[in-house]
Design an enzyme around this catalytic site. Structure first.
Site, PDB file in Angstrom:
ATOM      1  N   ARG A  61       0.845  -1.203   0.000  1.00  0.00           N
ATOM      2  CA  ARG A  61       0.000   0.000   0.000  1.00  0.00           C
ATOM      3  C   ARG A  61       0.879   1.251   0.000  1.00  0.00           C
ATOM      4  NH1 ARG A  61      -1.523   2.020   4.579  1.00  0.00           N
ATOM      5  NH2 ARG A  61      -1.987   0.062   5.622  1.00  0.00           N
ATOM      6  N   TYR A 114     -15.217  17.833 -16.036  1.00  0.00           N
ATOM      7  CA  TYR A 114     -15.652  16.437 -16.040  1.00  0.00           C
ATOM      8  C   TYR A 114     -16.800  16.291 -15.028  1.00  0.00           C
ATOM      9  CZ  TYR A 114     -15.438  11.381 -15.443  1.00  0.00           C
ATOM     10  OH  TYR A 114     -15.749  10.050 -15.376  1.00  0.00           O
ATOM     11  N   ASP A 187      -6.314  19.218 -14.572  1.00  0.00           N
ATOM     12  CA  ASP A 187      -6.628  17.868 -15.039  1.00  0.00           C
ATOM     13  C   ASP A 187      -6.227  17.799 -16.514  1.00  0.00           C
ATOM     14  OD1 ASP A 187      -7.890  15.611 -16.103  1.00  0.00           O
ATOM     15  OD2 ASP A 187      -9.605  15.765 -14.740  1.00  0.00           O
ATOM     16  N   LYS A 212      -7.716   6.811 -19.561  1.00  0.00           N
ATOM     17  CA  LYS A 212      -7.961   7.353 -20.891  1.00  0.00           C
ATOM     18  C   LYS A 212      -6.706   7.224 -21.761  1.00  0.00           C
ATOM     19  CE  LYS A 212     -11.741   8.233 -18.684  1.00  0.00           C
ATOM     20  NZ  LYS A 212     -12.013   9.499 -18.022  1.00  0.00           N
TER      21      LYS A 212
HETATM   22  C1  LIG Z   1     -12.482  10.009 -16.814  1.00  0.00           C
HETATM   23  C2  LIG Z   1     -12.080  11.333 -16.300  1.00  0.00           C
HETATM   24  C3  LIG Z   1     -11.915  11.547 -14.928  1.00  0.00           C
HETATM   25  C4  LIG Z   1     -12.208  10.481 -13.878  1.00  0.00           C
HETATM   26  O1  LIG Z   1     -11.313   9.434 -13.957  1.00  0.00           O
HETATM   27  P1  LIG Z   1     -11.671   7.913 -13.527  1.00  0.00           P
HETATM   28  O2  LIG Z   1     -10.436   7.165 -13.900  1.00  0.00           O
HETATM   29  O3  LIG Z   1     -12.890   7.520 -14.325  1.00  0.00           O
HETATM   30  O4  LIG Z   1     -11.968   7.925 -12.076  1.00  0.00           O
HETATM   31  C5  LIG Z   1     -11.488  12.812 -14.510  1.00  0.00           C
HETATM   32  N1  LIG Z   1     -11.251  13.797 -15.400  1.00  0.00           N
HETATM   33  C6  LIG Z   1     -11.411  13.615 -16.723  1.00  0.00           C
HETATM   34  C7  LIG Z   1     -11.129  14.760 -17.645  1.00  0.00           C
HETATM   35  C8  LIG Z   1     -11.831  12.384 -17.224  1.00  0.00           C
HETATM   36  O5  LIG Z   1     -12.004  12.233 -18.546  1.00  0.00           O
END
Ligand SMILES: *Cc1c(COP(=O)(O)O)cnc(C)c1O
Length: 399
Positions: A61, A114, A187, A212
């Site tokens: 962890r 998001y 982000d 992604k």
């Molecule tokens: C998918 C996404 C998230 C969240 O991520 P998860 O891996 O689904 O928890 C946050 N920000 C953006 C821009 C995303 O496309």
């Protein structure tokens, strides 16, 4: 292990487990142990002093060799000193926000975020933790400036945004945030570090949903934080490993490491395909608007050209139809499965009003500009002629 040890002892430990790795692996192996034998007790040792890079591991962890290798790779791609790999993008974001705010504090965030991040900021941080969040149209840095106050400790941005592909000027907003004594987090999921490196533009923290583009093959959920700030890294590391126990598994770390190897190649193809599709859609009589930063008609095309090293593989567009027509269009596609998520090698189509952005009220969607006619594409790496032919068939079904 003495050869005369008992069967039930040998069945657990014989022939392996304690030897140092001797093979010169070219690929980082999936290191599955949960715990690590230490040489001796050390009354002065503290958990924070463990140095994974020197082979000092205690418990997975806290740190794990496969995850550690991924974290080094992520740090290097974003140009930062410290990286932490989480079990999802969401957990990376919640730990980051948690590290930067206190009850009674204030956050300024882009209104076009998001969906899950927006819900987290309102339902967790505002409703439960007494944090005040101002959502602003950050396309205009002046809107960020006027929302900042002495209480603001965090500015939270996405660029380009989901699903309308709006941009914000990271350099300008970093300066405003720093003048106000706040931290800027970005982000960077939609752009990937191939196209945009927010730390170089002045941001303090970058987060990713590695689900992604970074992993890129739609077969792992994960997240990451990268920063140059040692204090923030310590606090986020504490929240990750002790406060929440939220880490990426060795197997997902391996998959993400493998995916990242082709990230630059994939991004080239995603972008070439997206450009061609954006041009096709912009010319189509049944399409009323195309949101793609690579089109000269995009209102922030110049900012995109300055801030990014390319325009990426995400776009959205408005079909000249009502909800029924859009349903017909989506049902006529065969090269674009209807699915949320993005950034994988396979193309996907998504309908924000009824899928990713359905938790928002119709009024909130209307205020953002998310209409029933809006369709989002995550353009994959297939042959672009096949993708365009499929979209052409779908649009022809509207007549
Ligand atoms: C998918 C996404 C998230 C969240 O991520 P998860 O891996 O689904 O928890 C946050 N920000 C953006 C821009 C995303 O496309």
């Amino acid at each position: 292990m003495p050869p005369d040890s008992h069967f039930d002892t040998r069945s657990v430990t014989h022939g392996g487990g304690r030897q140092p790795m001797v093979a010169e692996d070219v690929v980082v192996p999936i290191h599955l142990t949960s715990t690590y034998a230490v040489d001796d007790i050390d009354p002065d040792a503290s958990l924070e002093d463990l140095d994974p890079d020197a082979g000092e591991y205690l418990y997975s962890r806290l740190s794990n060799p496969t995850r550690n290798a991924l974290e080094h790779r992520l740090a290097s791609l974003e140009g930062g000193q410290h990286a932490m790999a989480f079990a999802s993008g969401t957990s990376a974001i919640v730990a980051t926000v948690m590290a930067c705010v206190e009850p009674g504090g204030h956050v300024v965030a882009f209104e076009d975020l998001y969906g899950g991040t927006k819900t987290m900021l309102t339902r967790l941080f505002e409703a439960r933790l007494g944090v005040d969040v101002s959502f602003v149209d950050a396309r205009d840095p002046a809107a960020v400036a006027s929302a900042l106050s002495a209480e603001t400790s965090l500015v939270w941005m996405e660029t380009p945004t989901n699903p309308l592909m709006r941009l914000c000027d990271v350099e300008a907003i970093a300066e405003l945030a720093h003048d106000a004594g706040a931290v800027l987090g970005v982000d960077n999921t939609f752009a990937s570090p191939v196209l945009q490196r927010p730390l170089e533009l002045g941001a303090d923290l970058v987060v990713h949903s590695t689900t992604k583009y970074l992993n890129g093959h739609s077969d792992s959920v994960g997240g990451a934080v990268v920063t140059d700030d040692a204090c923030l890294a310590d606090e986020i590391g504490f929240l990750q490993q002790v406060g929440m126990g939220n880490v990426l598994s060795p197997f997902d770390s391996f998959l993400t490491l493998r995916g990242i190897k082709t990230l630059p190649l994939r991004m080239e193809r995603h972008e070439a395909n997206a450009r061609a599709i954006a041009a096709f859609l912009a010319d189509h009589p049944r399409v009323t608007d195309v949101h793609y930063p690579g089109l000269p008609s995009h209102p922030q095309h110049d900012l995109a050209a300055r801030q990014m090293d390319g325009f990426g593989g995400m776009l959205s567009f408005e079909v000249d139809a009502d909800l029924e027509g859009v349903t017909t269009f989506l049902g006529s596609l065969s090269a674009f499965p209807l699915a949320v998520s993005l950034g994988g090698v396979e193309s996907l189509v998504e309908h924000p009003a009824t899928m990713t952005h359905s938790p928002l009220s119709p009024d909130d969607r209307a205020a953002l500009g998310i209409t029933d006619a809006l369709v989002r594409l995550s353009v994959g790496v297939e042959n672009v002629e096949d993708l365009i032919a499929d979209l052409d068939t779908g649009l022809a079904a509207l007549r």
